[in-house]
Every structure is written in C-alpha cells, then in structure tokens.
Design a protein around this motif. Structure first.
Motif, PDB file in Angstrom:
ATOM      1  N   PRO A   1       8.829  -4.000  -2.193  1.00  0.00           N
ATOM      2  CA  PRO A   1       9.599  -4.700  -1.166  1.00  0.00           C
ATOM      3  C   PRO A   1      10.254  -6.222  -1.232  1.00  0.00           C
ATOM      4  O   PRO A   1      10.907  -6.057   0.198  1.00  0.00           O
ATOM      5  CB  PRO A   1       8.513  -5.823  -0.574  1.00  0.00           C
ATOM      6  CG  PRO A   1       7.125  -4.732  -0.885  1.00  0.00           C
ATOM      7  CD  PRO A   1       7.954  -4.376  -2.298  1.00  0.00           C
TER       8      PRO A   1
ATOM      9  N   PRO B   1       0.649  -0.803   0.024  1.00  0.00           N
ATOM     10  CA  PRO B   1      -0.313   0.072  -0.454  1.00  0.00           C
ATOM     11  C   PRO B   1       0.984   1.159  -0.041  1.00  0.00           C
ATOM     12  O   PRO B   1       0.476   2.112  -0.656  1.00  0.00           O
ATOM     13  CB  PRO B   1      -0.874  -0.206   1.429  1.00  0.00           C
ATOM     14  CG  PRO B   1       0.358  -0.917   1.747  1.00  0.00           C
ATOM     15  CD  PRO B   1       0.877  -1.689   0.952  1.00  0.00           C
TER      16      PRO B   1
ATOM     17  N   CYS C   1       3.207  -3.808   7.675  1.00  0.00           N
ATOM     18  CA  CYS C   1       1.323  -4.165   6.890  1.00  0.00           C
ATOM     19  C   CYS C   1       1.281  -5.955   6.970  1.00  0.00           C
ATOM     20  O   CYS C   1       1.029  -5.843   7.431  1.00  0.00           O
ATOM     21  CB  CYS C   1       0.451  -3.452   6.336  1.00  0.00           C
ATOM     22  SG  CYS C   1       1.072  -3.801   4.944  1.00  0.00           S
TER      23      CYS C   1
ATOM     24  N   LEU D   1       6.215   0.812  -2.181  1.00  0.00           N
ATOM     25  CA  LEU D   1       7.357   0.523  -2.126  1.00  0.00           C
ATOM     26  C   LEU D   1       7.516  -0.872  -2.584  1.00  0.00           C
ATOM     27  O   LEU D   1       6.888  -1.476  -3.411  1.00  0.00           O
ATOM     28  CB  LEU D   1       7.574   0.024  -0.977  1.00  0.00           C
ATOM     29  CG  LEU D   1       7.347   0.798   0.064  1.00  0.00           C
ATOM     30  CD1 LEU D   1       7.849   0.389   1.947  1.00  0.00           C
ATOM     31  CD2 LEU D   1       7.837   2.896   0.095  1.00  0.00           C
TER      32      LEU D   1
HETATM   33  S1  SF4 Z   1       4.795  -4.593   4.915  1.00  0.00           S
HETATM   34 FE1  SF4 Z   1       6.048  -3.100   4.261  1.00  0.00          FE
HETATM   35  S2  SF4 Z   1       6.801  -3.099   2.325  1.00  0.00           S
HETATM   36 FE2  SF4 Z   1       5.612  -5.004   2.924  1.00  0.00          FE
HETATM   37  S3  SF4 Z   1       3.914  -4.419   2.256  1.00  0.00           S
HETATM   38 FE3  SF4 Z   1       3.344  -3.142   4.656  1.00  0.00          FE
HETATM   39  S4  SF4 Z   1       4.304  -1.114   3.552  1.00  0.00           S
HETATM   40 FE4  SF4 Z   1       4.428  -2.569   2.079  1.00  0.00          FE
END
Ligand code: SF4
Ligand code: SF4
Lengths: 339, 435
Positions: free
Chosen positions: B383, B378, B409, B381
C-alpha cells in the motif's frame, strides 16, 4: 425535532473512520526512550562528558532542523521526534572525549545534508546518524579514534587513552587482547556490561539489549534485520576469524565488541533507510553482517558496522523493488514489480 | 490459535459491547418512507406506481431494470406522494418513491409455504428474485445473479458470512442468536438452489453465543458446518472468508464462483428464508444503531426507507459530543452529510462517532517506510507504494503495484503511523487510470 439531534454540522470524511493510536512521533520518542539505558551506561563508564556530548548533539539536531524548516518556509517538524532521535544516536556514536565542535558540525551535517536536502524524513537514503559518524571519522580521523579507558567514577576522571578491543585485535591479535582482560570469560563479561573503550553508547551490550527488548516487544522492530545481521557476522567470524585456520574464530567476541549490537538493533533497523519487505530485510541484514566482517577481518579499519550499513542503505530501495509480496489470488509472486 | 483465518489483517477495537446485548426490536413505522429505486449493484428499477396511488406493504413498486437488478417493494402501506431524486447515505442522488404512511398497516397477501424445501430449485430461485433480495452486508449484489452461475463454473460450497468483522456492528450477531433456525433454513435453500452438498457458516470467535446457537440449530444438518474464525479485520470480506474456511483463493480479478463458491451474509440468508417460506419480500432489515455518540445503542428491525434521523431519535438521539454519523461500519462505511437519508437494503448499521474519536485537523506526513501497511494488507499488496505513486500523480506506477486488486478495506490506512490516507490515494488512482 429532538433538540439534541444535530443535523447541519456533521463531519464528513472518507473511510476508514477509525485509525490506530500509533503515530510517527510516538514511535520516534519510544525509540529515544529505549536508548536511555545505553546513554546512562555511557555516562556511567565515561563520565558526565558523555552526557554533555550527547546533549550537544541533540540540541544541534533540533536547532538544525528548526533552522532548515524556517529557511524553506515549512512547518516545524521538531515534535515528530525524529531530529531528537538522530541527535541522540549521533551522540551515542561518538567517543566521550571528542572535542565539542566535532559533534556539533557532524550533527548539523546529518540533519541538513543527509536528511533535509534529500527531502526530509522518509526520503533520506542514508541513515543520518551514521553519516555523521562517517563524516567525523573522515574529517577528524585522530579525534575519532582516540579512546579513553572506561572508568566507573563520575568525577575526577583520570582518563588513560587506550585502543578499543577491536583495535587491539586488529593491531596486536587475540593474545594481546586476552592479556588485557585476563581470561576469555572475564573478557566476555566486561564486554557484555560495557567496561571497555569505545563510542559512548555502544559499549554496554546489556543496556542495548534492554532497549532492543522494548522495541521488539512493542513490535517497532522485528527480528528480521538484527538476527540476520548478527547471525551472519557470527558465522563469518567463526569461519574466517581465527588465526589458526578455518572454523577457529571467536564469534562471541565479535558480537560483543564494536558497534555491532547498537548497529544491528538501532541503526540498520531504521525504517526509512532499510527495506520494508521482510524477505528484503533478511537479505539486507545478511549483507550488513557480511560487509561488517569483511571490513573487520580484511579491511583497513578495525570496525566495519558503520560502513556496512551505509553501503547497504544505498541498496535498500533496489532490494525493495525486487522483492515481491505474494498478491492474494495471483498465480505466482509477480515478476515485474517496479521498474 | 488454530482458528481459521487469512494472512495479515488488523485488530481494530471491536466496540461491539455497546449494542451486542440489545435484542432485536422492531423500529417504529416511519410516517414517510423514501424508497430508492436503486438499492443494489446493477440496473436501477423502473417505477410501477403513480403519484397519488395507494400501495400496500409488500407490494412491488419498482420492477427490475435488467437481469443484474432487483425489484423494490413498498415497506409500508400508504399513498405515493412523490417520485423524484433524493440523496443517499453515500452522497449519490437516486430516484426514489416516497410513500406517506396511512397507518393502516395493510399488507399484500404473502404466499406462505410451510413445505418450502419441497419446492424445486427453479421455484425457490424465482421467489428469491421476486422478493428483491440483494447482499445485505453492504455490497448489495442481487442474490439471484449469484444463484445463476454459468454452466462452466460449477458451485460446490455455500458460505454464510457471520464474521461481521466491522467494528461496532452487531446486526448479524443478534440475528444469529435470535433467529438461528431462519439463517440455517436460508442456507439450506441456497444449497438446494445451487445443488450444493456443503454449507458453512463462518463466525468470529468474539461471538461465542452466536456460535453456540448456530451450532445448536444446525445440529441435525450433517451437510452444514459452523466454523469458528479468528477475530480479525477484514475476516468478513468474501475472499478472506473463503480463504479462511476452504483455503481457496479467489483468483486476482475473479469472483468466488470461479472457485466454486457462493457467499451470502447472515441477514441475506434470513431474508431468503422469509421469501421462500413466508412469501415476504425484502422490505425490512436489521440495523445496528450504535456508537459512542448514540444515547441508547440498539439493534432495530427497520422498514426500508426509514430515515436515519428517525432511528437515531428512537435510540435516544445523539450525544452532545457526536460529530460524525456513518452509514455502515467505521472501516468501509460512508460518513453521511445529512440524517435525512433513508435506510436501504444494504444499510447494516448507523454508527455515531464522538468528538474524541475523530480528529478533523489531522495532517498526514510522508511515508516513513515502516512496512506496517504491508503487514496489514489482506491482499498482499504494498500500500505504501500505491499511496506514493498516487500522491505524485504517477498512476501508471500504482497500477504495476496491483492497484486494482485493492478492495479498499482500509486496513493499511488504519495502521499507518504517518496517518497517510492510503485508501483515498488508491481511490484517486483508480478513478484516473483504466484497469
Ligand atoms: S485498502 Fe487496499 S491496499 Fe489497503 S489494506 Fe485494504 S486491500 Fe490492501
Ligand atoms: S504504514 Fe504508512 S508510513 Fe508505514 S510504510 Fe505504510 S504508508 Fe509508509
């Protein structure tokens, strides 16, 4: 305290505590499944030898992977399905008549050199199956360009050697090709159903589209690479492909022949060797389409899909590094991603 | 289609049917309450009681340790039997005040104020501060701090978060169905304190009954809008909620107040109402005790300081196949190592997972660059790169991929077919580099 209340053996791990059902092996095996129509059409048109060649490729792939992992003392990765898939794709990329040692050596090359020596699944730069085909084409050019006419008969194949439609197009021009098929519409029909010379898994567009539909429906692939690939190729074929001047080429012929559909849906979309960002994927597809048509129209080979994808495989990491996602709350897309 | 939402995100099975039909029910009073002196983000409280002292329910027993802090109150009446450190659900050791219940149910006199809306913003804020109210969705940020924005950051909208996007949890859902008027009153108080003309309640589309009840309750309030949100995780994350409802983006590294917004969760709004109208401090909260590992999933009104084991027992105990108990929701909650940890102001749920939902032997593979995590994040980024850099100990590289914009998240980790522990890699990297 309640006897059913467990207290001492709770499992502790970090969040998230739920995961999707998707897994690498499920993806790989589904892609294998989606290629079955293509394999079946190969056997239908080119006889049981098509199945034999493919089986050899698959067995070699599995065996090479097993051997390599044993050799480096790592856990077996056979179950993830990626070696099976590579073997299957190599098989589909060969002529059904090829001598048996060629697919065996080529598949070994694909698995050990192209995939494992680069670090295994996830780290290879080049699409292993295409490397196998390129390797075979360069090492055994005659064997890899000797095609037989398709026959719908299963046994008693009395195979004539012939050229692929693209080969005829390159050597003798469109008129000759038309003469082979009769007229344009029967040419399109024959090409669509796969009744033509070519690699055993690339000829039936119908079969390939069935598989592609499965992958698109499952969202294992998205439209970005195939559409930009095929769209660019069609456009260039139309603009530059004609003998009588600009805008007189035949895009349909180019889309339906050679390895265009197999390449665009099943090879260029390989996760590992294509960019991951959608914008990058479109650029990747456009370049693949452009290089393919450059080779087909101006190059020394009748077919350019394989080289186009392999060339773009080199650029995939660079493309990924230079396309950005819009980071939430950032003023603009970040300029300095990566190094 | 057409419902408000944010970009990307995921759709985990919501599993809410386990407890969504179970009405709010007060849990049994605990015989011992373990009340942590730090149940919020910010400075811990200082104990204001001594061992042996008899306290009344609602009596303040810990005073705020600073501005960013919130007082704590006794949730039951009884004798203080110990003041020492106890483990929390997240594994931290925190100083706690232990109260032995004298079963007299003696309360301090709450200062009821029927006409609370005529109080001045300052008076209301004082009541909220004194009641020890913090964000009850899990973040536990002291509410009065959010209500004191600096002058240069004018607030023009208050959002109530009724998304409850974590799977399983139904505490907010039940509160919106059963006490919609309290939630709306809480929102009105927030709007008054902040001098704001626009109030919104965002509710995910999988709670039509809550949307109906809340719309009904807000019928005569022209300044309050009930917004139906698409069902998507993490819709209830502050930034995603603001994006969905107001189409504003909290700047990277910034706070909602930077764009004129204050967000509070449903339970917090109800607690604010209770504080201002009934004079009641935050001494109980709604907890969903649910999951496939629980015999009778329920939504309980729980005294702060009640242990997980007592609540689980009250819900019929764990099924034999239960292997993991989570404090909070399964996407961002903590797996507890012991059931003898107390419910705090931030405990939104207790979820017991059964054996077949947990794979303890799962191994992760290399990234196959499938891009699923990128499509899920969301925050926009990448990841996969965060996890790859972190895995290779190249933490500075992870920083260039906006490591610190990740709010953990877990969406990326949920979707990853290679089962890569991306969030864990992110946490590792965050702990080893400076922002
Ligand atoms: S944990 Fe961090 S990198 Fe993974 S989806 Fe959520 S905000 Fe994005
Ligand atoms: S989802 Fe997993 S395998 Fe796919 S790109 Fe992200 S980290 Fe890699």
């Amino acid at each position: 305290m309640d006897a059913t209340l467990k207290k001492d053996n709770l499992l502790v791990s970090v969040s998230p505590h739920v995961k999707s059902e998707e897994s690498v092996s499920r993806i790989m095996w589904t892609v294998c499944l989606s290629l079955m129509p293509a394999l079946i059409s190969g056997v239908y048109y080119f006889g049981p030898r098509a199945a034999l060649v493919t089986a050899l490729c698959i067995l070699t792939a599995l065996f090479s992977e097993l051997l390599f992992k044993r050799f480096v003392n790592a856990d077996s990765t056979i179950n993830d399905g990626s070696a099976f898939l590579t073997g299957l794709l190599v098989g589909l990329n060969f002529p059904a008549t090829v001598a048996f040692y060629i697919p065996i050596v080529s598949t070994f090359f694909a698995i050990v050199i192209t995939k494992q020596l680069f670090g295994g699944l996830g780290y290879n730069v080049f699409n292993p199956a295409l490397m196998a085909r390129a390797f075979a084409l360069i090492t055994w050019p005659r064997a890899m360009t000797t095609w037989i006419e398709p026959t719908a008969k299963f046994i008693g194949v009395d195979a004539h050697t012939t050229a692929t439609p693209l080969g005829i197009l390159k050597e003798d021009g469109l008129d000759k090709l038309m003469a082979v098929f009769g007229n344009a519409s029967s040419m399109y029909t024959e090409l669509f159903f796969g009744h033509r010379a070519g690699s055993l898994g690339e000829t039936s567009i119908l079969a390939l589209l069935i598989g592609a539909a499965i992958l698109l429906y499952k969202r294992y692939i998205t439209w970005h690479i195939p559409l930009s690939f095929l769209g660019t190729a069609a456009l260039l074929a139309w603009v530059f492909g004609g003998k009588t001047g600009l805008f007189t080429g035949d895009p349909i012929l180019h889309l339906l022949s050679g390895g265009m559909v197999l390449g665009a849906f099943f090879m260029a979309t390989d996760y590992v060797t294509a960019p991951s960002l959608k914008a990058g994927q479109i650029l990747f597809g456009v370049c693949c389409g452009a290089i393919t048509m450059m080779i087909r129209l101006k190059g020394g080979f009748p077919e350019g899909v394989m080289f186009a994808i392999l060339i773009m495989n080199c650029f995939a990491p660079i493309i990924d590094r230079n396309f950005k996602t819009k980071v939430f709350g950032a003023k603009k897309a970040n300029k300095d991603k990566g190094k | 289609m057409g419902l408000s939402t944010f970009s990307r995100g995921i759709h985990p099975p919501d599993m809410k049917e386990l407890s969504s039909g179970s009405p709010l029910k007060p849990a049994k009073q605990p015989s011992t309450a373990i009340i942590p002196l730090s149940q919020h983000i910010g400075a811990p409280c200082t104990s204001t009681v001594d061992i042996g002292q008899v306290v009344l329910a609602g009596q303040q027993i810990g005073s705020a340790g600073g501005f960013v802090s919130a007082p704590v109150h006794a949730s039951i009446s009884g004798k203080v039997s110990a003041i020492s450190v106890f483990p929390m659900a997240n594994g931290r050791m925190v100083p706690c005040i232990v109260i032995e219940n004298n079963n007299q149910n003696q309360f301090v006199d709450f200062e009821v104020n029927k006409d609370f809306m005529s109080l001045s913003p300052e008076e209301l804020k004082k009541k909220i501060t004194a009641a020890g109210i913090v964000g009850m969705g899990g973040a536990t940020f002291p509410t009065h701090v959010k209500l004191s924005p600096p002058k240069e950051k004018p607030i023009d909208a208050v959002l109530i978060n009724g998304a409850e996007c974590e799977p399983y949890l139904t505490a907010d859902h039940r509160q919106m169905i059963e006490r919609p008027a309290d939630v709306i009153s809480g929102l009105k108080i927030l709007m008054k304190v902040l001098g704001v003309k626009n109030g919104y309640v965002g509710i995910e589309n999988n709670k039509p009954d809550a949307i109906e009840k809340m719309t009904e309750a807000a019928k005569s309030e022209s300044a309050i809008k009930i917004i139906t949100l698409e069902v998507k995780y993490p819709q209830g994350a502050e930034k995603m909620l603001i994006k969905a409802i107001l189409n504003r983006e909290v700047p990277a590294g910034g706070l909602p107040m930077d764009i004129g917004v204050v967000v509070q969760n449903v339970g917090t709004a109800a607690a604010i109402y209770e504080a201002c109208a009934l004079g009641k401090p935050l001494i109980e909260r709604v907890v969903s005790v649910t999951g496939n590992g629980i015999k009778n999933p329920s939504n309980l009104i729980v005294k702060i300081g009640t242990t997980f084991s007592q609540l689980i027992e009250e819900c019929g105990g764990l099924n034999n196949n239960a292997v993991k108990v989570i404090s909070g929701g399964p996407m961002m909650g903590f797996a507890v190592f012991s059931l003898d940890v107390p419910v705090t102001k931030g405990t939104s749920g207790i979820v017991a997972m059964s054996e077949n939902q947990v794979d303890a032997t799962e191994k992760h593979g290399p990234c196959i660059r499938c891009g699923r995590c990128i499509e899920a994040c969301p925050m926009g980024l990448i990841p996969s790169m965060l996890s790859i850099y972190s895995e290779r100990s190249m933490f500075e590289g992870a920083k260039e991929y906006h490591l610190f914009d990740c709010f953990e998240c877990g969406s990326c980790t949920f979707v990853c077919p290679a089962k890569r522990p991306i969030v864990q890699f992110v946490r590792l990297a965050k702990s080893l580099v400076k922002p």
